[in-house]
Design an enzyme around this catalytic site. Sequence first.
Site, PDB file in Angstrom:
ATOM      1  N   LYS A  12      32.936  -0.307 -69.365  1.00 14.94           N
ATOM      2  CA  LYS A  12      32.806  -1.262 -70.459  1.00 14.94           C
ATOM      3  C   LYS A  12      32.898  -2.709 -69.971  1.00 14.94           C
ATOM      4  O   LYS A  12      32.083  -3.546 -70.322  1.00 14.94           O
ATOM      5  CB  LYS A  12      33.881  -1.010 -71.525  1.00 14.94           C
ATOM      6  CG  LYS A  12      33.987   0.429 -72.017  1.00 14.94           C
ATOM      7  CD  LYS A  12      32.724   0.910 -72.681  1.00 14.94           C
ATOM      8  CE  LYS A  12      32.909   2.241 -73.415  1.00 14.94           C
ATOM      9  NZ  LYS A  12      33.313   3.364 -72.558  1.00 14.94           N
TER      10      LYS A  12
ATOM     11  N   ASP B 100      45.694   5.331 -69.937  1.00 16.42           N
ATOM     12  CA  ASP B 100      44.243   5.358 -69.849  1.00 16.42           C
ATOM     13  C   ASP B 100      43.757   3.958 -70.226  1.00 16.42           C
ATOM     14  O   ASP B 100      43.912   3.514 -71.362  1.00 16.42           O
ATOM     15  CB  ASP B 100      43.664   6.407 -70.809  1.00 16.42           C
ATOM     16  CG  ASP B 100      42.163   6.613 -70.611  1.00 16.42           C
ATOM     17  OD1 ASP B 100      41.572   5.897 -69.785  1.00 16.42           O
ATOM     18  OD2 ASP B 100      41.598   7.496 -71.286  1.00 16.42           O
TER      19      ASP B 100
ATOM     20  N   TRP C 285      40.653   9.764 -77.827  1.00 17.87           N
ATOM     21  CA  TRP C 285      39.307   9.947 -77.287  1.00 17.87           C
ATOM     22  C   TRP C 285      39.002  11.441 -77.251  1.00 17.87           C
ATOM     23  O   TRP C 285      39.815  12.250 -76.802  1.00 17.87           O
ATOM     24  CB  TRP C 285      39.248   9.343 -75.885  1.00 17.87           C
ATOM     25  CG  TRP C 285      37.947   9.473 -75.169  1.00 17.87           C
ATOM     26  CD1 TRP C 285      36.697   9.259 -75.670  1.00 17.87           C
ATOM     27  CD2 TRP C 285      37.772   9.829 -73.789  1.00 17.87           C
ATOM     28  NE1 TRP C 285      35.747   9.462 -74.688  1.00 17.87           N
ATOM     29  CE2 TRP C 285      36.378   9.808 -73.537  1.00 17.87           C
ATOM     30  CE3 TRP C 285      38.655  10.144 -72.757  1.00 17.87           C
ATOM     31  CZ2 TRP C 285      35.855  10.111 -72.279  1.00 17.87           C
ATOM     32  CZ3 TRP C 285      38.132  10.440 -71.502  1.00 17.87           C
ATOM     33  CH2 TRP C 285      36.746  10.420 -71.270  1.00 17.87           C
TER      34      TRP C 285
END
Length: 411
Positions: free
Chosen positions: A258, A222, A141
Site C-alpha cells: 500500500k 500486522d 482481515w
Amino acid sequence: MAPPSISSFEALPLAPKDPLFGLIAAYKADTDPKKVDLGVGAYRDDNAKPWILPVVRRAEERVNTDPALNHEYLPIAGLGTFTSASAKLMFGAESPVIKESRAASIQTISGTGAVHLGGLFLAKYFPRPENQKLYFSNPTWANHGQIFGNVGLPTGTYPYWDPTTKGLNFTGLIEALKAAPEGSIILLHACAHNPTGVDPTREQWMKIAEIVAQKKHFPFFDCAYQGFASGDLENDAWAVRYFAEAGFEMCVAQSYAKNLGLYGQRAGCFHFVTHTEEAKARILSQLEILQRSEISNPPAYGAKVASTVLNNEALFREWEDNLRTMSGRIIAMRRRLYNKLVELGTPGDWTHITKQIGMFSFTGLTEPQVRRLKEEFHIYLTNNGRISMAGLNTRNVDYFAEAMDSVVQGV
C-alpha cells in the site's frame, strides 16, 4: 496394468471462491457505465486508475540503469539493505531494538508472507503448554484465519467493532485480553485497522500493552499501512514502537504494497524482536530454515526498488510527499461523503466515516442494503458493509452517497 479409473481425490470438496476476488470479477463483468468498485484493496487516483508513485518511477530508473543489475538469487533472508532499512523504518533508527541489534529481520512475500512466516515460526517454536490460541480481532482481515489455520495454530477472537457506536469496543477488547489464557498470542493491527478503519487511541494502546504484559501474552503486529493511514510514517508506527520500547518480545509483519504501491512486487519484511543479540541469531537461523523450505529466496526487484527509496534521503522525502498525497485524497473523500450524507438528510449518525482512518471504512450498512447497492446501483462492496475509500473520487462520491441514502431510507 491399467491405472485406477477413479481419482484418489474423489472425496475432495470444491473450495468456495474467495469472496473478495469474486466481487472484483462481478464488477469487471458489469457493463453499466455508472458501476463503482468499492471492494478493491488498492489505491486509486481521482480518475479511478492505479497510481504508480512518482518516487517509485525514479527508484525504478535507478535500479534498471545500475550497471551492476543482475537477476541472481538473493540470500535466503533477502536483500540486506532492504531488511535493515525496513527495521529502522518500523522501530525508529534510534530505537534500542536497532541500537542493540535485537531485531531478526527477514524479507518476505509482502505482508501476507510475513504473517505466514510468523505464524509458522510461532506454531513450531513458541511455548504453548496449554495449546494457547492466537487471538485476532472480530472482525479482521479475511486472510488471517486461513493463514493461521493452515500453519496449525488454533485461533480465537476478541471483540473489536461496536455496531452501536460504529467505533471501538474497547471494554470488550480489554476484558477478552484479560480472559485469554496466560501466554496467548495476540494479533494486533498496527494502524488503519482492516476492515473497520477504527484504531485505538494512544492511551488505549497503553492500556492494551499493560494487559498484554500482565497476562504474559505475546504481541504480533500486522502493519500493512505505515504512512498510508495518516500520511505520517512516524505516527503510524507509534503503537509498534511503544510496545518495542516497553521491552516486549514481539514480532511484526510489514508490507510495502500500500505505502509504496508495490502490490504485485510482493515486498515485505518479518521482524522478530527479542531481548538479546544472541537470541536474535538463533531465531533468525530458524526463520531462514523455514524460508528455505518454502520459497528458498525472496523476489529481488520490489526489494531493490524499496531499498533505493529507503536509503536515499531525497527519495525518502519525496516518498513522504507521495504518502501525504494518497492519505490526503482519502481523507478528502471521507469528508465529502459525510457532507453529502448530511446534506441529503440520510437517517443516522455518519460521523464515524470521518473518524475512521486508512483505506477502509466500515459503513454500518446491512447485508440487504449492500445487496440493493449491487443489484440496483451497480456499486460493489463487501457484504459486511466495508468500503474502500480509495474507490471513491470526485466523479462518483455523490452518486454513492445518493445510493446510500436510498437504501438506508428504504426508498
